[in-house]
Design a protein around this motif. Structure first.
Motif, PDB file in Angstrom:
ATOM      1  N   THR A  63     -17.095 -11.901  19.310  1.00  0.00           N
ATOM      2  CA  THR A  63     -17.408 -12.369  17.968  1.00  0.00           C
ATOM      3  C   THR A  63     -16.551 -11.598  16.977  1.00  0.00           C
ATOM      4  OG1 THR A  63     -19.701 -12.734  18.650  1.00  0.00           O
ATOM      5  CG2 THR A  63     -19.252 -12.698  16.273  1.00  0.00           C
ATOM      6  N   VAL A  64     -15.838 -12.334  16.113  1.00  0.00           N
ATOM      7  CA  VAL A  64     -14.999 -11.704  15.098  1.00  0.00           C
ATOM      8  C   VAL A  64     -15.832 -11.508  13.841  1.00  0.00           C
ATOM      9  CG1 VAL A  64     -12.931 -11.951  13.669  1.00  0.00           C
ATOM     10  CG2 VAL A  64     -12.927 -12.754  16.056  1.00  0.00           C
ATOM     11  N   ILE A  65     -15.823 -10.266  13.328  1.00  0.00           N
ATOM     12  CA  ILE A  65     -16.572  -9.909  12.128  1.00  0.00           C
ATOM     13  C   ILE A  65     -15.561  -9.514  11.056  1.00  0.00           C
ATOM     14  CG2 ILE A  65     -18.312  -8.360  11.163  1.00  0.00           C
ATOM     15  CD1 ILE A  65     -19.093  -7.877  14.235  1.00  0.00           C
ATOM     16  N   GLN A  66     -15.613 -10.194   9.935  1.00  0.00           N
ATOM     17  CA  GLN A  66     -14.689  -9.920   8.830  1.00  0.00           C
ATOM     18  C   GLN A  66     -15.132  -8.675   8.065  1.00  0.00           C
ATOM     19  OE1 GLN A  66     -11.916 -11.839   8.141  1.00  0.00           O
ATOM     20  NE2 GLN A  66     -12.394 -13.091   9.920  1.00  0.00           N
ATOM     21  N   GLY A  67     -14.157  -7.850   7.614  1.00  0.00           N
ATOM     22  CA  GLY A  67     -14.466  -6.710   6.748  1.00  0.00           C
ATOM     23  C   GLY A  67     -14.838  -7.231   5.370  1.00  0.00           C
ATOM     24  N   PRO A  68     -15.301  -6.394   4.480  1.00  0.00           N
ATOM     25  CA  PRO A  68     -15.307  -4.932   4.571  1.00  0.00           C
ATOM     26  C   PRO A  68     -16.489  -4.396   5.387  1.00  0.00           C
ATOM     27  CG  PRO A  68     -16.170  -5.609   2.435  1.00  0.00           C
ATOM     28  CD  PRO A  68     -15.756  -6.870   3.176  1.00  0.00           C
ATOM     29  N   PHE A  69     -16.314  -3.149   5.813  1.00  0.00           N
ATOM     30  CA  PHE A  69     -17.336  -2.476   6.603  1.00  0.00           C
ATOM     31  C   PHE A  69     -17.863  -1.277   5.828  1.00  0.00           C
ATOM     32  CE2 PHE A  69     -14.069  -4.156   9.529  1.00  0.00           C
ATOM     33  CZ  PHE A  69     -14.793  -5.234   9.999  1.00  0.00           C
ATOM     34  N   THR A  70     -19.098  -0.900   6.106  1.00  0.00           N
ATOM     35  CA  THR A  70     -19.702   0.251   5.438  1.00  0.00           C
ATOM     36  C   THR A  70     -20.376   1.122   6.475  1.00  0.00           C
ATOM     37  OG1 THR A  70     -21.730  -0.999   5.056  1.00  0.00           O
ATOM     38  CG2 THR A  70     -20.117  -0.983   3.270  1.00  0.00           C
ATOM     39  N   PRO A  71     -20.674   2.357   6.184  1.00  0.00           N
ATOM     40  CA  PRO A  71     -20.303   3.108   4.988  1.00  0.00           C
ATOM     41  C   PRO A  71     -18.848   3.550   5.032  1.00  0.00           C
ATOM     42  CG  PRO A  71     -21.569   4.515   6.444  1.00  0.00           C
ATOM     43  CD  PRO A  71     -21.508   3.159   7.099  1.00  0.00           C
ATOM     44  N   ALA A  72     -18.240   3.713   3.873  1.00  0.00           N
ATOM     45  CA  ALA A  72     -16.817   4.036   3.759  1.00  0.00           C
ATOM     46  C   ALA A  72     -16.462   5.314   4.509  1.00  0.00           C
ATOM     47  CB  ALA A  72     -16.422   4.174   2.288  1.00  0.00           C
ATOM     48  N   GLN A  73     -17.319   6.329   4.429  1.00  0.00           N
ATOM     49  CA  GLN A  73     -16.986   7.620   5.047  1.00  0.00           C
ATOM     50  C   GLN A  73     -16.932   7.556   6.572  1.00  0.00           C
ATOM     51  OE1 GLN A  73     -19.662   7.030   3.183  1.00  0.00           O
ATOM     52  NE2 GLN A  73     -21.501   7.871   4.121  1.00  0.00           N
ATOM     53  N   GLU A  74     -17.379   6.459   7.161  1.00  0.00           N
ATOM     54  CA  GLU A  74     -17.303   6.283   8.619  1.00  0.00           C
ATOM     55  C   GLU A  74     -16.027   5.559   9.036  1.00  0.00           C
ATOM     56  OE1 GLU A  74     -19.452   7.654  10.746  1.00  0.00           O
ATOM     57  OE2 GLU A  74     -20.460   8.514   9.001  1.00  0.00           O
ATOM     58  N   LEU A  75     -15.214   5.161   8.069  1.00  0.00           N
ATOM     59  CA  LEU A  75     -14.006   4.390   8.338  1.00  0.00           C
ATOM     60  C   LEU A  75     -12.775   5.288   8.320  1.00  0.00           C
ATOM     61  CD1 LEU A  75     -14.879   1.381   6.025  1.00  0.00           C
ATOM     62  CD2 LEU A  75     -15.180   1.533   8.512  1.00  0.00           C
ATOM     63  N   VAL A  76     -11.660   4.751   8.784  1.00  0.00           N
ATOM     64  CA  VAL A  76     -10.398   5.488   8.838  1.00  0.00           C
ATOM     65  C   VAL A  76      -9.437   4.871   7.828  1.00  0.00           C
ATOM     66  CG1 VAL A  76      -8.439   6.100  10.301  1.00  0.00           C
ATOM     67  CG2 VAL A  76     -10.751   6.068  11.263  1.00  0.00           C
ATOM     68  N   ALA A  77      -8.808   5.714   7.011  1.00  0.00           N
ATOM     69  CA  ALA A  77      -7.855   5.254   6.005  1.00  0.00           C
ATOM     70  C   ALA A  77      -6.413   5.497   6.442  1.00  0.00           C
ATOM     71  CB  ALA A  77      -8.116   5.956   4.673  1.00  0.00           C
ATOM     72  N   GLY A  78      -6.218   6.325   7.446  1.00  0.00           N
ATOM     73  CA  GLY A  78      -4.881   6.623   7.937  1.00  0.00           C
ATOM     74  C   GLY A  78      -4.968   7.527   9.146  1.00  0.00           C
ATOM     75  N   TYR A  79      -3.816   7.749   9.780  1.00  0.00           N
ATOM     76  CA  TYR A  79      -3.831   8.570  10.988  1.00  0.00           C
ATOM     77  C   TYR A  79      -2.471   9.209  11.238  1.00  0.00           C
ATOM     78  CZ  TYR A  79      -0.985   5.087  13.252  1.00  0.00           C
ATOM     79  OH  TYR A  79       0.057   4.258  13.556  1.00  0.00           O
ATOM     80  N   TRP A  80      -2.495  10.239  12.045  1.00  0.00           N
ATOM     81  CA  TRP A  80      -1.299  10.826  12.638  1.00  0.00           C
ATOM     82  C   TRP A  80      -1.566  10.972  14.127  1.00  0.00           C
ATOM     83  CZ3 TRP A  80      -3.017  13.657   8.175  1.00  0.00           C
ATOM     84  CH2 TRP A  80      -2.113  13.696   7.100  1.00  0.00           C
ATOM     85  N   LEU A  81      -0.532  10.925  14.913  1.00  0.00           N
ATOM     86  CA  LEU A  81      -0.586  11.300  16.312  1.00  0.00           C
ATOM     87  C   LEU A  81       0.343  12.494  16.439  1.00  0.00           C
ATOM     88  CD1 LEU A  81      -1.572  10.742  19.203  1.00  0.00           C
ATOM     89  CD2 LEU A  81       0.415   9.245  19.493  1.00  0.00           C
ATOM     90  N   TRP A  82      -0.224  13.619  16.886  1.00  0.00           N
ATOM     91  CA  TRP A  82       0.533  14.872  16.972  1.00  0.00           C
ATOM     92  C   TRP A  82       0.569  15.389  18.395  1.00  0.00           C
ATOM     93  CZ3 TRP A  82      -2.320  18.047  12.611  1.00  0.00           C
ATOM     94  CH2 TRP A  82      -1.985  17.528  11.354  1.00  0.00           C
ATOM     95  N   GLU A  83       1.621  16.116  18.708  1.00  0.00           N
ATOM     96  CA  GLU A  83       1.734  16.880  19.954  1.00  0.00           C
ATOM     97  C   GLU A  83       1.687  18.345  19.544  1.00  0.00           C
ATOM     98  OE1 GLU A  83       1.923  17.511  23.903  1.00  0.00           O
ATOM     99  OE2 GLU A  83       2.451  15.495  23.260  1.00  0.00           O
ATOM    100  N   VAL A  84       0.620  19.040  19.942  1.00  0.00           N
ATOM    101  CA  VAL A  84       0.420  20.440  19.570  1.00  0.00           C
ATOM    102  C   VAL A  84       0.088  21.255  20.818  1.00  0.00           C
ATOM    103  CG1 VAL A  84      -0.314  20.000  17.193  1.00  0.00           C
ATOM    104  CG2 VAL A  84      -2.007  19.971  19.010  1.00  0.00           C
ATOM    105  N   ASP A  85       0.124  22.567  20.684  1.00  0.00           N
ATOM    106  CA  ASP A  85      -0.214  23.433  21.815  1.00  0.00           C
ATOM    107  C   ASP A  85      -1.712  23.602  22.001  1.00  0.00           C
ATOM    108  OD1 ASP A  85       2.459  23.897  22.534  1.00  0.00           O
ATOM    109  OD2 ASP A  85       2.632  25.561  21.114  1.00  0.00           O
ATOM    110  N   SER A  86      -2.473  23.414  20.899  1.00  0.00           N
ATOM    111  CA  SER A  86      -3.917  23.646  20.991  1.00  0.00           C
ATOM    112  C   SER A  86      -4.626  22.978  19.822  1.00  0.00           C
ATOM    113  CB  SER A  86      -4.199  25.152  20.952  1.00  0.00           C
ATOM    114  OG  SER A  86      -3.830  25.675  19.677  1.00  0.00           O
ATOM    115  N   LEU A  87      -5.932  22.847  19.948  1.00  0.00           N
ATOM    116  CA  LEU A  87      -6.739  22.325  18.850  1.00  0.00           C
ATOM    117  C   LEU A  87      -6.641  23.260  17.642  1.00  0.00           C
ATOM    118  CD1 LEU A  87      -8.660  20.090  17.948  1.00  0.00           C
ATOM    119  CD2 LEU A  87     -10.542  21.434  18.885  1.00  0.00           C
ATOM    120  N   GLU A  88      -6.557  24.539  17.907  1.00  0.00           N
ATOM    121  CA  GLU A  88      -6.438  25.521  16.821  1.00  0.00           C
ATOM    122  C   GLU A  88      -5.159  25.296  16.020  1.00  0.00           C
ATOM    123  OE1 GLU A  88      -7.293  26.304  20.023  1.00  0.00           O
ATOM    124  OE2 GLU A  88      -9.417  26.587  19.519  1.00  0.00           O
TER     125      GLU A  88
END
Length: 143
Positions: A63-88
């Motif tokens: 089933t396709v559900i059209q946006g918008p979705f709520t609550p806003a703070q549970e959504l993603v506005a952007g992203y990066w994909l990184w290669e790092v040595d550790s979570l720190e």
């Protein structure tokens, strides 16, 4: 280790408010630092959820559900994909990030699964398939 770094949405980003020239400049400089450090693999901003859809799975039904979705703070506005040595290390880089929103905001960091995380369930055949898919993706991204 690879990590996915999520810029969480806010009410402002969900209304489609565009970042200021100053923020775009600061983010551009930050992204250049990430690239120079060899950390950034990918990164993009996302349109508000009002321009997106969700696909709900229930058995064989979709089933396709059209946006918008709520609550806003549970959504993603952007992203990066990184290669790092550790979570720190990822945390240290996020702490250097300009605030991505006009007001309070949040960035979430999540490790990406590695082949070893799947244990015996990832058979040699499945590993070979995964390697083949990754090679094909890499070839396409260089075209």
């Amino acid at each position: 280790m690879k990590v996915m770094v999520f810029v969480k949405a806010t009410q402002d980003s969900e209304t489609g408010a565009m970042p200021s020239e100053q923020l775009l400049t600061e983010m551009g400089q930050y992204n250049e630092e990430l690239v120079r450090a060899g950390i950034m693999l990918a990164g993009e901003g996302l349109h508000p959820s009002s321009k997106g859809v969700r696909v709900h799975f229930s058995g064989r039904d979709r089933t396709v559900i059209q946006g918008p979705f709520t609550p806003a703070q549970e959504l993603v506005a952007g992203y990066w994909l990184w290669e790092v040595d550790s979570l720190e290390e990822a945390i240290a880089w996020v702490k250097r990030c300009p605030n991505p929103m006009p007001g309070d905001s949040e960035i979430e960091i999540r490790p990406v699964f590695e082949a070893e995380d799947f244990g015996e369930a990832l058979t040699p055949e499945l590993r070979e398939q995964e390697d083949r898919i990754r090679a094909q993706v890499e070839t396409r991204s260089q075209e």
